[in-house]
Scaffold this active site. Structure first.
Site, short mmCIF file in Angstrom:
data_model
loop_
_atom_site.label_atom_id
_atom_site.label_comp_id
_atom_site.label_asym_id
_atom_site.label_seq_id
_atom_site.Cartn_x
_atom_site.Cartn_y
_atom_site.Cartn_z
N SER A 7 0.84 -1.21 0.00
CA SER A 7 0.00 0.00 0.00
C SER A 7 0.86 1.25 0.00
O SER A 7 0.60 2.21 -0.74
CB SER A 7 -0.89 0.02 1.25
OG SER A 7 -1.85 -0.98 1.17
N ARG A 11 1.45 4.29 -3.03
CA ARG A 11 1.23 5.70 -2.70
C ARG A 11 2.49 6.53 -2.91
O ARG A 11 2.42 7.69 -3.33
CB ARG A 11 0.71 5.81 -1.27
CG ARG A 11 -0.75 5.35 -1.15
CD ARG A 11 -1.09 4.96 0.27
NE ARG A 11 -2.51 4.66 0.44
CZ ARG A 11 -3.09 3.51 0.08
NH1 ARG A 11 -2.38 2.55 -0.51
NH2 ARG A 11 -4.39 3.32 0.28
N SER A 152 -13.04 1.51 3.09
CA SER A 152 -12.08 1.10 2.07
C SER A 152 -11.07 2.21 1.85
O SER A 152 -11.43 3.34 1.49
CB SER A 152 -12.81 0.78 0.76
OG SER A 152 -11.90 0.87 -0.33
N ASP A 300 -6.65 -7.91 4.90
CA ASP A 300 -5.89 -8.79 4.01
C ASP A 300 -5.33 -10.02 4.74
O ASP A 300 -4.72 -10.89 4.11
CB ASP A 300 -4.73 -8.01 3.37
CG ASP A 300 -5.25 -6.97 2.38
OD1 ASP A 300 -6.37 -7.14 1.87
OD2 ASP A 300 -4.51 -6.00 2.11
N ARG A 373 -2.49 -13.94 -1.80
CA ARG A 373 -2.58 -14.21 -0.36
C ARG A 373 -3.12 -15.62 -0.09
O ARG A 373 -2.78 -16.24 0.91
CB ARG A 373 -3.41 -13.15 0.34
CG ARG A 373 -2.80 -11.76 0.16
CD ARG A 373 -3.18 -10.77 1.21
NE ARG A 373 -2.88 -9.41 0.77
CZ ARG A 373 -1.66 -8.86 0.75
NH1 ARG A 373 -0.63 -9.54 1.20
NH2 ARG A 373 -1.48 -7.62 0.32
C1 S3P Z 1 -5.45 -1.36 0.01
C2 S3P Z 1 -6.63 -1.33 0.69
C3 S3P Z 1 -7.42 -2.54 0.97
C4 S3P Z 1 -6.59 -3.81 0.84
C5 S3P Z 1 -5.74 -3.81 -0.38
C6 S3P Z 1 -4.82 -2.61 -0.41
C7 S3P Z 1 -4.80 -0.08 -0.27
O1 S3P Z 1 -8.48 -2.59 0.06
O2 S3P Z 1 -7.43 -4.93 0.85
O3 S3P Z 1 -4.95 -4.98 -0.43
O4 S3P Z 1 -3.60 -0.07 -0.60
O5 S3P Z 1 -5.47 0.95 -0.17
P1 S3P Z 1 -9.83 -1.79 0.38
O6 S3P Z 1 -9.41 -0.45 0.81
O7 S3P Z 1 -10.63 -1.69 -0.88
O8 S3P Z 1 -10.53 -2.59 1.44
#
Ligand code: S3P
Length: 424
Positions: A7, A11, A152, A300, A373
């Protein structure tokens, strides 16, 4: 250690590309998902340079410098790439087409399409904008106050990234706090979002300034080893330099409640993100209840947690996790069916899992179904099964954890697991 946080890596690339100046990123995840984001940024005219020491430099000239891509942008398997990029592209005065692999093209997009349309973007997609491919005609946006029905971070971030380019303020309210990496990283780029409960607000039209970033290890990748150690014992396992942002650490809390010893050592803050070495010692695990309020903090990790639960005494009930049905695969069905093949007493409910622990696991032919995963969770389960397990389509682990099989083989003895099964 484990590879960089997925994540945070996405970003770092995206905000670096929106900022002015050179953003140097250390420890970026080199998995397929992040390569996808990198390739898309290059197709949009952003210069991304890799140096031999692994540092990556994004030469940002602001979103104004992004160019209309000549072809369709392919986000591959990565929901984060597609949804976050859609947020930025909603504010760009050109046409972009976004697609993904078979799995991503089945994942719901109305959750970002509706707010981006409300801000003024034109967004088309299959099923009235329900699924990729998406076509985005971006341009002048107006700020909104959006209430997201789902917790989310992808939805929140897409709206905030659009909001940075909109007139006025943009705020997002979510039912429970999702991971806040976007908010934290924006601060590193010189823009501090305002938070009030589960509402976050950003102003539009502000310049982001390039930053030097270090990506911590991914707790979601460490999870497989933490679970193996917690269920295996009696040895101790240490995973160094892992991100322990409180919006991500639900699994650590649950493993402790299950009876494992979990210690955080050398705690520190790196680029606004808390980081620590994690030490886990296995003791007999017992089943737990995991309810909706905890789900965003371990979204996750549910497949890995299901493996821990299958090895624990008593029953584990996970609820409020319907979001898992719209991940890379329907992870509730997938984990129940595949672990079931190995002998686990596990059933999927509408919004969770019910697991009766300690049913003996036996080697079996199982499949990741192309979900990274799932692949790694099944490999961990295999360590505890009698006989050989073959995990079909295990290579997709590379999406978030290049080299997973090798690291697992090296680590398994430390978890008190039979070495001869470690490479399965
Ligand atoms: C993520 C947010 C999550 C996660 C994904 C990565 C992110 O999804 O499950 O693996 O990097 O923002 P959601 O925000 O849609 O739940």
């Amino acid at each position: 250690g484990v590879p960089g946080d997925k994540s945070i890596s996405h970003r770092a690339l995206l905000l670096g590309a929106m900022a002015h100046g050179t953003t140097a990123i250390h420890g970026l995840l080199q998995g397929e998902d992040c390569r996808t984001t990198m390739a898309a940024l290059r197709a949009l005219g952003v210069e991304v340079a890799e140096s031999p020491d692994g540092t990556l430099c994004v030469h940002g000239r602001g979103p104004e410098a992004w160019r209309e891509p000549e072809s369709v942008l392919d986000a591959g398997n990565s929901g984060t790439t597609l949804r976050l990029l859609a947020g930025v592209l909603a504010g760009r005065p050109f046409c972009s087409l976004l697609t993904g692999d078979g799995s991503l093209r089945r994942r719901p997009m109305r959750r970002i399409v509706d707010p981006l349309r409300a801000m003024g973007a034109t967004v088309l997609g299959r099923a009235q904008g329900g699924f990729p491919p998406l076509a985005i005609g971006g341009g002048r946006l107006g700020g909104i106050a959006w209430r997201s029905p789902v917790a989310s971070a992808q939805v929140k971030s897409a709206i905030l990234l659009a909001g940075l380019q909109a007139a006025g303020e943009t705020s997002v309210t979510e039912p429970l706090l999702s991971r806040d990496h976007t908010e934290r990283m924006l601060s590193a780029f010189g823009l501090v979002p305002r938070r009030d409960g589960t509402t976050v607000t950003v102003p539009g039209g502000r310049r982001l300034t390039a930053a030097a970033l270090t990506v911590p290890g991914d707790l979601s990748s460490a999870a497989f080893f933490l679970v193996a150690a917690a269920a295996g014992g009696p040895g101790e396992l240490c995973v160094r330099d892992v991100g322990v942002n409180p919006t991500r650490t639900g699994l650590l809390d649950v493993l402790e409640r299950m009876g494992a010893e979990v210690r955080r050592e050398r705690g520190r803050v790196v680029g606004g993100e808390p980081v620590a070495d994690l030490v886990v010692r296995g003791r007999g695990l017992r089943g737990v209840r995991v309810g909706a309020e905890l789900i965003p903090r371990l979204i996750d990790e549910v497949p890995a947690l299901a493996v821990a639960a299958a090895l624990a005494d008593g029953e584990t009930v996970i609820s409020g996790a319907a979001e898992l049905r719209v991940k890379e695969v329907d992870r509730l069905s997938a984990v129940a069916e595949e672990l079931g093949r190995m002998g686990a007493a596990i059933a999927a409910t509408e919004d969770g899992l019910c697991i009766r622990g300690r049913a003996p696991l036996r080697g079996a032919a199982v499949s990741s179904r192309g979900d990274h995963r799932m692949a790694m969770s099944l490999a961990v389960a295999a360590l505890f099964a009698d006989g050989e397990t073959v995990v079909r389509d295990v290579a997709c682990a590379d999406i978030s954890f290049p080299g997973f099989a090798r690291v697992l083989a090296e680590t398994a003895p430390a978890c008190g697991i039979r070495e001869e099964t470690a490479g399965v």
